[in-house]
Write a protein that holds these residues in place. Structure first.
Motif, PDB file in Angstrom:
ATOM      1  N   GLY A  43       0.801  -1.227   0.000  1.00  0.00           N
ATOM      2  CA  GLY A  43       0.000   0.000   0.000  1.00  0.00           C
ATOM      3  C   GLY A  43       0.829   1.269   0.000  1.00  0.00           C
ATOM      4  N   LYS A  44       2.157   1.135  -0.129  1.00  0.00           N
ATOM      5  CA  LYS A  44       3.044   2.307  -0.077  1.00  0.00           C
ATOM      6  C   LYS A  44       2.748   3.287  -1.205  1.00  0.00           C
ATOM      7  CE  LYS A  44       6.893   0.129  -0.677  1.00  0.00           C
ATOM      8  NZ  LYS A  44       6.326  -1.175  -1.077  1.00  0.00           N
ATOM      9  N   THR A  45       2.715   2.780  -2.430  1.00  0.00           N
ATOM     10  CA  THR A  45       2.534   3.669  -3.579  1.00  0.00           C
ATOM     11  C   THR A  45       1.159   4.312  -3.556  1.00  0.00           C
ATOM     12  OG1 THR A  45       4.084   2.401  -4.942  1.00  0.00           O
ATOM     13  CG2 THR A  45       2.501   3.796  -6.094  1.00  0.00           C
ATOM     14  N   THR A  46       0.137   3.544  -3.205  1.00  0.00           N
ATOM     15  CA  THR A  46      -1.217   4.105  -3.119  1.00  0.00           C
ATOM     16  C   THR A  46      -1.276   5.209  -2.079  1.00  0.00           C
ATOM     17  OG1 THR A  46      -2.210   2.002  -3.799  1.00  0.00           O
ATOM     18  CG2 THR A  46      -3.645   3.572  -2.682  1.00  0.00           C
ATOM     19  N   THR A  47      -0.614   4.997  -0.945  1.00  0.00           N
ATOM     20  CA  THR A  47      -0.565   6.022   0.102  1.00  0.00           C
ATOM     21  C   THR A  47       0.067   7.302  -0.430  1.00  0.00           C
ATOM     22  OG1 THR A  47      -0.440   4.379   1.881  1.00  0.00           O
ATOM     23  CG2 THR A  47       0.391   6.581   2.370  1.00  0.00           C
TER      24      THR A  47
END
Length: 253
Positions: A43-47
């Motif tokens: 979920g890093k990139t989405t965050t």
């Protein structure tokens, strides 16, 4: 360095039944390097994309330098710099011309040579991006992200694919930018990089933040639990051997 330039509260993103980001909260202090770590799909990139106004926020709030990202997206864009894993640039303009053009897009008069000095690329001012090495391209993308004099700079896996010399050199560039007053948020898969650069980190897994503290504190807590390595840690590793034998000098040519 106690005031927050970025406050994330209960940030959430769904894709159908999949919860990509699950009500996470964290803050980033001014003039710190903050790391967001995690395996692929954590979920890093989405965050980051929600913080950067590139993806709609389903629920929760993000306050960046006093601005509500949901309600003041255009103003937020003027206060952030974003360096992506892969960037495309006009291929018939020199580095100097590209930076001048980007400045015009922000209605700013910029000094391209000063920006190139920031990332140690002045000698490539008349070159095209296609002629740059991998490390030089990453450094130029950081220069481009600094055009608007951002309050906070986002770096998405900036050293992926770089050789050890270029990787260590880019660490130095990041440290210098930080000492000049910038706040930096970085994602990386290299744990040694996070330990070396970051004041604090948030570790994500399956859309959740599962740890949130300075790296040395997380390491201490693990040791306090009784953790021991199967193999005794050596005073040097293979990367140290490589750098000792080949030198620390960049080989960008």
């Amino acid at each position: 360095m106690t005031d927050s330039v970025l406050e994330v509260k209960q940030l959430t993103k769904h894709y159908g039944d999949l919860v990509a980001v699950n009500s996470i909260s964290f803050d980033v202090h001014r003039q710190e390097v903050f790391g967001i770590l995690g395996p692929n799909g954590a979920g890093k990139t989405t965050t980051l994309e929600m913080i950067e106004t590139l993806r709609p926020i389903d629920s929760g709030t993000v306050i960046l330098d006093g601005l509500d990202v949901k309600k003041q997206a255009q103003e937020v864009k003027r206060r952030i710099g974003v360096q992506l894993q892969a960037s495309s640039f006009f291929d018939k303009l020199s580095l100097k011309e590209l930076l001048a053009l980007f400045g015009e897009m922000y209605d700013r008069q910029v000094d391209p040579l000063a920006l190139l000095d920031e990332v140690e690329l002045r000698d490539k001012a008349r070159s095209y991006v296609a002629a740059l090495s991998g490390g030089q391209k990453q450094r130029f993308s950081i220069a481009a992200a600094l055009v608007n004099n951002p309050v906070i700079l986002f770096l998405d896996e900036p050293t992926t694919g770089l050789d050890p010399q270029a990787r260590r050199h880019l660490w130095g560039v990041i440290r210098r930018i930080r000492t000049e007053g910038k706040t930096i948020v970085i994602t990386t898969h290299y744990m040694d990089e996070a330990e070396e650069l970051c004041d604090r980190v948030a570790i994500m897994d399956r859309g959740n933040i599962i740890a949130y503290a300075p790296p040395h504190e997380l390491i201490r807590k693990l040791i306090d639990k009784g953790f021991t390595k199967e193999r005794v840690e050596r005073l040097a590793n293979l990367e140290d051997v490589f750098l000792d034998m080949t030198g620390h000098t960049l080989r960008d040519e």
